[in-house]
Design a protein around this motif. Structure first.
Motif, PDB file in Angstrom:
ATOM      1  N   LEU A 155       0.835  -1.204   0.000  1.00 29.22           N
ATOM      2  CA  LEU A 155       0.000   0.000   0.000  1.00 29.22           C
ATOM      3  C   LEU A 155       0.869   1.253   0.000  1.00 29.22           C
ATOM      4  O   LEU A 155       0.631   2.209  -0.747  1.00 29.22           O
ATOM      5  N   LYS A 156       1.882   1.233   0.850  1.00 30.72           N
ATOM      6  CA  LYS A 156       2.804   2.380   0.949  1.00 30.72           C
ATOM      7  C   LYS A 156       3.452   2.656  -0.401  1.00 30.72           C
ATOM      8  O   LYS A 156       3.558   3.802  -0.851  1.00 30.72           O
ATOM      9  N   GLY A 159       1.038   4.140  -2.784  1.00 32.75           N
ATOM     10  CA  GLY A 159       0.828   5.538  -2.421  1.00 32.75           C
ATOM     11  C   GLY A 159       1.990   6.404  -2.878  1.00 32.75           C
ATOM     12  O   GLY A 159       1.806   7.503  -3.431  1.00 32.75           O
ATOM     13  N   GLY A 163       1.921   9.368  -5.502  1.00 29.83           N
ATOM     14  CA  GLY A 163       1.954  10.592  -4.706  1.00 29.83           C
ATOM     15  C   GLY A 163       3.293  11.286  -4.841  1.00 29.83           C
ATOM     16  O   GLY A 163       3.601  11.886  -5.872  1.00 29.83           O
ATOM     17  N   ARG A 178      -1.393  14.710  -2.420  1.00 32.43           N
ATOM     18  CA  ARG A 178      -1.642  13.803  -1.301  1.00 32.43           C
ATOM     19  C   ARG A 178      -2.872  12.953  -1.564  1.00 32.43           C
ATOM     20  O   ARG A 178      -2.883  11.757  -1.320  1.00 32.43           O
ATOM     21  N   TRP A 179      -3.901  13.593  -2.099  1.00 30.07           N
ATOM     22  CA  TRP A 179      -5.134  12.846  -2.355  1.00 30.07           C
ATOM     23  C   TRP A 179      -4.941  11.804  -3.440  1.00 30.07           C
ATOM     24  O   TRP A 179      -5.496  10.710  -3.385  1.00 30.07           O
ATOM     25  N   ARG A 180      -4.085  12.140  -4.426  1.00 31.05           N
ATOM     26  CA  ARG A 180      -3.814  11.165  -5.485  1.00 31.05           C
ATOM     27  C   ARG A 180      -3.131   9.935  -4.866  1.00 31.05           C
ATOM     28  O   ARG A 180      -3.457   8.808  -5.159  1.00 31.05           O
ATOM     29  N   GLY A 181      -2.168  10.220  -3.975  1.00 29.83           N
ATOM     30  CA  GLY A 181      -1.469   9.118  -3.283  1.00 29.83           C
ATOM     31  C   GLY A 181      -2.430   8.253  -2.488  1.00 29.83           C
ATOM     32  O   GLY A 181      -2.414   7.030  -2.582  1.00 29.83           O
ATOM     33  N   ARG A 182      -3.319   8.958  -1.733  1.00 29.92           N
ATOM     34  CA  ARG A 182      -4.271   8.186  -0.919  1.00 29.92           C
ATOM     35  C   ARG A 182      -5.215   7.366  -1.786  1.00 29.92           C
ATOM     36  O   ARG A 182      -5.543   6.223  -1.470  1.00 29.92           O
ATOM     37  N   ALA A 184      -4.583   6.140  -4.708  1.00 30.72           N
ATOM     38  CA  ALA A 184      -3.848   4.983  -5.229  1.00 30.72           C
ATOM     39  C   ALA A 184      -3.758   3.897  -4.174  1.00 30.72           C
ATOM     40  O   ALA A 184      -3.919   2.704  -4.456  1.00 30.72           O
ATOM     41  N   MET A 185      -3.529   4.350  -2.898  1.00 29.83           N
ATOM     42  CA  MET A 185      -3.434   3.372  -1.819  1.00 29.83           C
ATOM     43  C   MET A 185      -4.751   2.631  -1.630  1.00 29.83           C
ATOM     44  O   MET A 185      -4.784   1.410  -1.445  1.00 29.83           O
TER      45      MET A 185
END
Ligand SMILES: [Cu+2]
Length: 540
Positions: A155-156, A159, A163, A178-182, A184-185
């Protein structure tokens, strides 16, 4: 949740015998010029290692080799033999571990080389899955922790990929980044969860398939008594659908296609050892002696043409016999007389005559003389029972018995004059013993040479005829097998026989608990059965 990360739950493959709950193979007898005591302990996992121990008493030998032969591959498909190692601190005990790769019928060839030349012995072993192995708790916790670590790590990474990794070095991530990273996670979490769920589903299917199809179970058969012209006839029927159509033809063991054992449930006990005749590929039929009515456990020992031996089980309700039948079978005697002469007399009177080697026994046959201990022997360590016809049977070494401890069960038959009786071969052997744990969890039919199916051994021996040194000398008999009639007993085959009237069975009780043992011998043409109860202690 993923303690059932059961991808590592391993299937185990126990080579069971033609017995129930008693998988080890014991042998005591000759291999060429050597006396041998061998124990084969089948493996715990499939493919797995079978442990083979060979003891060769007497002068030291040069070499002991062992070779597993898979019945379907034959000797050509077998690897070169392994040398068994002398066990540290022992002078004549050799040990080896052999891989059994597939389920099915194996034979293990044991060759001994030394001053008396080469001696070879072939023992049949059934390799089959009878169990699954649960994963240990600690192992499960470690694997689960690792799996969680991997899951979170993945997951990391997802992200990071969508991100921060997209930013120029030194730039601060915006809210959008940040939202894109989240996002993706979250997406990766869903995909991974689906993968884990799918993996679990896949494993459950594999596991169920293994449990349902690959694990060996004794094949339940039906046993039904019917009455025809006043005679009770028992039909044993195999339903091949129960085993996915695999019901291969049988080969005779001790000259019989099926050895059927009936054990009465409850007291007074009764026992029969009968030999049903084949009516069709899946149906066998046998006339019943006038056994006490009631519910019986049914065990049918059979050997398939590929050398695979097994015990079929059932229960049967046996109705009371008519007075006519009782007087026909028993005559004036209060107890069963099992002999060729009686079988011949019955053959002229019965619609379906019994096999000449059929035998049966009833407790309390003679009123007031149930199975009794120590009525005839002064030695408190021995047990003596009535064996019928005025004969007595002594269990010379009844205890203490401990589970999984190798033991030789030794019995002596006394003639009515209290002298040791001269034993005659019954079904090719000097003795037969049937061992049953009270709850039915263990059932074994053993002989003076060991626990395996004689037909299976014969099959493997014949399969190698011409290719190997002879195993049995010129007589063509198997080790321990006796030639009929009694007058021709060969000195070199009497290894399992002590003094006249003595017979011993190598065995180890696989489980503690209460047992009953039926010991069958023959003297002066009459089959005599002694019944003994025994308590086997657990290992402390
Ligand atoms: Cu039999």
């Amino acid at each position: 949740m993923r303690t059932r990360l059961a991808f590592f739950v391993f299937a185990s493959c126990l080579a069971a015998e033609a017995h129930i709950g008693s998988p080890n193979v014991f042998f005591e007898g000759k291999a060429g010029g050597y006396f041998v005591r061998a124990v084969i302990r089948p493996p715990q996992v499939v493919p797995g290692l079978a442990e083979i121990n060979v003891r060769v008493p007497g002068e030291p030998v040069k070499r002991v080799t062992v070779l597993p032969v898979f019945s379907r591959a034959g000797r050509e498909g077998a690897p070169p033999p392994d040398e068994a190692k002398l066990v540290r601190g022992e002078i004549n005990l050799y040990s080896a571990a052999l891989w059994l790769m597939k389920p099915g019928a194996y034979s293990v060839e044991i060759t001994i080389e030394g001053s008396r030349g080469r001696g070879t012995l072939v023992l049949p072993v059934n390799s089959m899955a009878t169990n699954t192995r649960p994963m240990s708790r600690g192992y499960g916790i470690i694997l689960s922790a690792l799996a969680i670590l991997l899951f979170v790590g993945a997951l990391k990474i997802a992200g990071a990929i969508f991100g921060e990794s997209r930013l120029v070095p030194g730039a601060r991530p915006t809210k959008k980044d940040r939202w894109r990273g989240r996002g993706a996670m979250a997406l990766a979490g869903v995909v991974l969860a689906l993968l884990v769920f799918g993996g679990k589903k896949w494993w459950d299917i594999e596991d169920a398939n293994y449990r349902n199809n690959a694990l060996y179970k004794p094949l339940p058969v039906s046993a039904q008594a019917r009455t025809e012209r006043d005679q009770h006839i028992l039909t044993i029927k195999v339903d091949p659908a129960d085993r996915r159509g695999e019901w291969t033809p049988l080969i005779p063991d001790h000259g019989k296609m099926m050895h059927l054992f009936l054990v009465r449930d409850g007291e007074p006990g009764a026992f029969a050892h009968l030999h049903p005749a084949r009516r069709s590929a899946v149906e066998y039929e046998v006339p019943l002696p006038p056994l006490p009515a009631g519910s019986y456990y049914v065990y049918a020992d059979v050997t398939h043409e590929d050398g695979f031996a097994e015990t079929l089980t059932a229960t049967a309700e046996i109705p009371p016999a008519s007075l006519t039948m009782k007087s026909l079978w028993l005559g004036n005697s209060a107890e069963p007389i099992c002999s060729v002469a009686v079988a011949q007399r019955l053959a002229t009177n019965l619609f379906l005559p019994p096999d000449a080697d059929d035998s049966w026994q009833m407790d309390n046959a003679v009123p007031g003389s149930p199975r009794q201990w120590n009525n005839y022997s002064n030695d408190p360590a021995q047990r003596v029972v009535d064996a019928g016809g005025g004969y007595k049977m002594i269990w010379e070494n009844p205890g203490p018995l401990i589970e999984n401890n190798d033991a030789s069960l030794r019995f002596r038959l006394l003639a009515p004059d209290n002298q040791s009786a001269l034993l005659e071969p019954y079904l090719g052997m000097l003795g037969h013993a049937v061992v049953r744990r009270q709850d039915g969890a263990v059932f074994a039919h053993i002989h003076p040479v060991g626990t395996f199916s004689m037909a299976a051994q014969k099959f493997f021996v014949n399969g190698m005829a011409g290719k190997r040194p002879t195993l049995t000398g010129q007589s063509g008999l198997l080790p321990g097998e006796q030639q009929s009639p009694a007058g021709q007993l060969h000195g070199n085959h009497t290894n399992s026989v002590g003094a006249a009237g003595d017979v011993s069975f190598p065995y180890a009780f696989p489980k503690s608990g209460p047992y009953r043992i039926w010991v069958q011998t023959k003297s002066e043409g009459r089959i005599l059965t002694g019944v003994f109860d025994a308590d086997v202690a657990a290992v402390k």
